[in-house]
Design an enzyme around this catalytic site. Structure first.
Site, mmCIF file in Angstrom:
data_model
loop_
_atom_site.group_PDB
_atom_site.id
_atom_site.type_symbol
_atom_site.label_atom_id
_atom_site.label_comp_id
_atom_site.label_asym_id
_atom_site.label_seq_id
_atom_site.Cartn_x
_atom_site.Cartn_y
_atom_site.Cartn_z
ATOM 1 N N SER A 16 0.832 -1.200 0.000
ATOM 2 C CA SER A 16 0.000 0.000 0.000
ATOM 3 C C SER A 16 0.866 1.249 0.000
ATOM 4 O O SER A 16 2.068 1.203 0.292
ATOM 5 C CB SER A 16 -0.923 0.021 1.232
ATOM 6 O OG SER A 16 -0.173 0.085 2.429
ATOM 7 N N SER A 135 10.036 11.624 6.398
ATOM 8 C CA SER A 135 8.972 12.581 6.095
ATOM 9 C C SER A 135 9.580 13.957 6.214
ATOM 10 O O SER A 135 10.616 14.135 6.863
ATOM 11 C CB SER A 135 7.835 12.420 7.113
ATOM 12 O OG SER A 135 6.937 13.513 7.072
ATOM 13 N N TYR A 148 4.973 11.460 15.981
ATOM 14 C CA TYR A 148 5.353 11.024 14.628
ATOM 15 C C TYR A 148 6.711 11.603 14.243
ATOM 16 O O TYR A 148 7.611 10.886 13.774
ATOM 17 C CB TYR A 148 4.279 11.475 13.637
ATOM 18 C CG TYR A 148 4.573 11.148 12.197
ATOM 19 C CD1 TYR A 148 4.368 9.859 11.705
ATOM 20 C CD2 TYR A 148 5.046 12.119 11.312
ATOM 21 C CE1 TYR A 148 4.628 9.557 10.378
ATOM 22 C CE2 TYR A 148 5.311 11.826 9.993
ATOM 23 C CZ TYR A 148 5.100 10.534 9.526
ATOM 24 O OH TYR A 148 5.370 10.249 8.214
ATOM 25 N N LYS A 152 10.311 9.673 13.286
ATOM 26 C CA LYS A 152 10.942 9.900 11.985
ATOM 27 C C LYS A 152 12.256 10.667 12.131
ATOM 28 O O LYS A 152 13.240 10.402 11.425
ATOM 29 C CB LYS A 152 9.980 10.666 11.067
ATOM 30 C CG LYS A 152 8.750 9.878 10.648
ATOM 31 C CD LYS A 152 9.097 8.681 9.801
ATOM 32 C CE LYS A 152 7.877 8.066 9.133
ATOM 33 N NZ LYS A 152 8.224 6.891 8.299
ATOM 34 N N THR A 183 -1.466 8.726 -0.712
ATOM 35 C CA THR A 183 -1.072 7.351 -0.412
ATOM 36 C C THR A 183 -2.053 6.584 0.455
ATOM 37 O O THR A 183 -1.910 5.391 0.624
ATOM 38 C CB THR A 183 0.273 7.352 0.332
ATOM 39 O OG1 THR A 183 0.103 8.089 1.561
ATOM 40 C CG2 THR A 183 1.372 7.990 -0.498
#
Length: 278
Positions: A16, A135, A148, A152, A183
């Site tokens: 995915s 990211s 998050y 990252k 996405t």
């Protein structure tokens, strides 16, 4: 690598989002994919279309034993793409320790574990590439995405050190920093969202409401992102970081300018911290 000896790409989360886009691009380039996914049945159509160039291994990146099995089953790995991840939204105070730890497990410990597992064979060959999907949120952060960005960002800094360690051995490290792409990352069911505390409505509310609403509205094309990565992996004198999307390029430029201005403004304080000369 040549058409007679194509590269083998081990891609986590290959079923995915960016993982699927990477899988499609790699196969279109005539190369091979080892798809590391939690649910192997989701790769059935891809395997049927490319039975000689797709291998599926079962992997939850949280599981150390599964990671060892996956790398062993994969055999030769020329390019590792640490892609698996998910979005987590909430103020720091709103985020449970369990969610913090899971974010780090999936987006920091898991990728580094796989990196450590493939490096021995790459060192032996003096060749290979490690692609870390972080990211723009791994380079900068803002209210509502602290957990998050922490995961990252940790992967970014570890990978910066890794590059200095393995580049002399012929191994490339590429940190990929996407902005908003279509996405499925922002699907409400795919996000972990902390319980709201009213005092954070003005700072975190826009992300809490806006990120799910942005699903399938993003301007970024995952296929073009995958093509940019393929064009960068293996090139001569490659960059360490690859920012993808106008939003990522703009935000990172803004962060660098802000940091430079702040450093200049406080330089006198920082430079005058040594012992006075006798």
């Amino acid at each position: 690598m040549t058409a007679q000896n194509p590269r083998r790409w081990l891609i986590t989360g290959a079923n995915s989002g960016f993982g699927a886009a990477f899988t499609t691009a790699v196969l279109a380039a005539g190369e091979e994919v080892v798809a590391a996914v939690r649910r192997p049945e989701t790769m059935a159509e891809v395997v049927a279309a490319h039975p000689d160039r797709v291998q599926v291994v079962t992997l939850d990146v949280r599981d150390p034993a599964a990671a060892e099995r996956a790398v062993k089953e994969a055999g030769r790995v020329d390019v590792l793409v640490n892609n698996a991840g998910y979005g987590i939204v909430g103020a720091i105070e709103e985020t449970t320790e369990a969610d913090l730890r899971d974010a780090m497990e999936v987006m920091f410990f898991g990728p580094l574990r796989l990196t450590q597992l493939v490096l021995p064979q790459m060192r032996e060959r003096r060749a290979g590439a490690i692609v870390q999907l972080t990211s723009m949120g791994g380079f900068l952060s803002f209210a509502g995405v602290g957990a998050y960005s922490a995961a990252k960002g940790a992967l970014e800094l570890a990978s910066e050190a890794l590059a200095a360690e393995v580049n002399p051995l012929g191994i490339q490290v590429l940190i990929v920093e996407p902005g908003e792409f279509r996405t499925g990352f922002a699907k409400p069911a795919a996000l972990t969202i902390g319980s709201a505390i009213p005092d954070y409505a003005d700072t975190v509310g826009a992300v809490r409401d806006g990120l799910p609403a942005s699903d399938q509205q993003q301007q970024g094309d995952p296929g073009k992102a995958a093509a940019a990565v393929l064009a960068t992996v293996g090139q001569a004198n490659p960059p360490l970081r690859l920012a993808l999307g106008p939003d990522a390029v703009g935000a990172i430029r803004g962060k660098l300018a802000s940091m430079a201005a702040e450093l200049n403004a406080t330089a006198d304080l920082g430079l005058n911290t040594g012992f006075d000369q006798a």
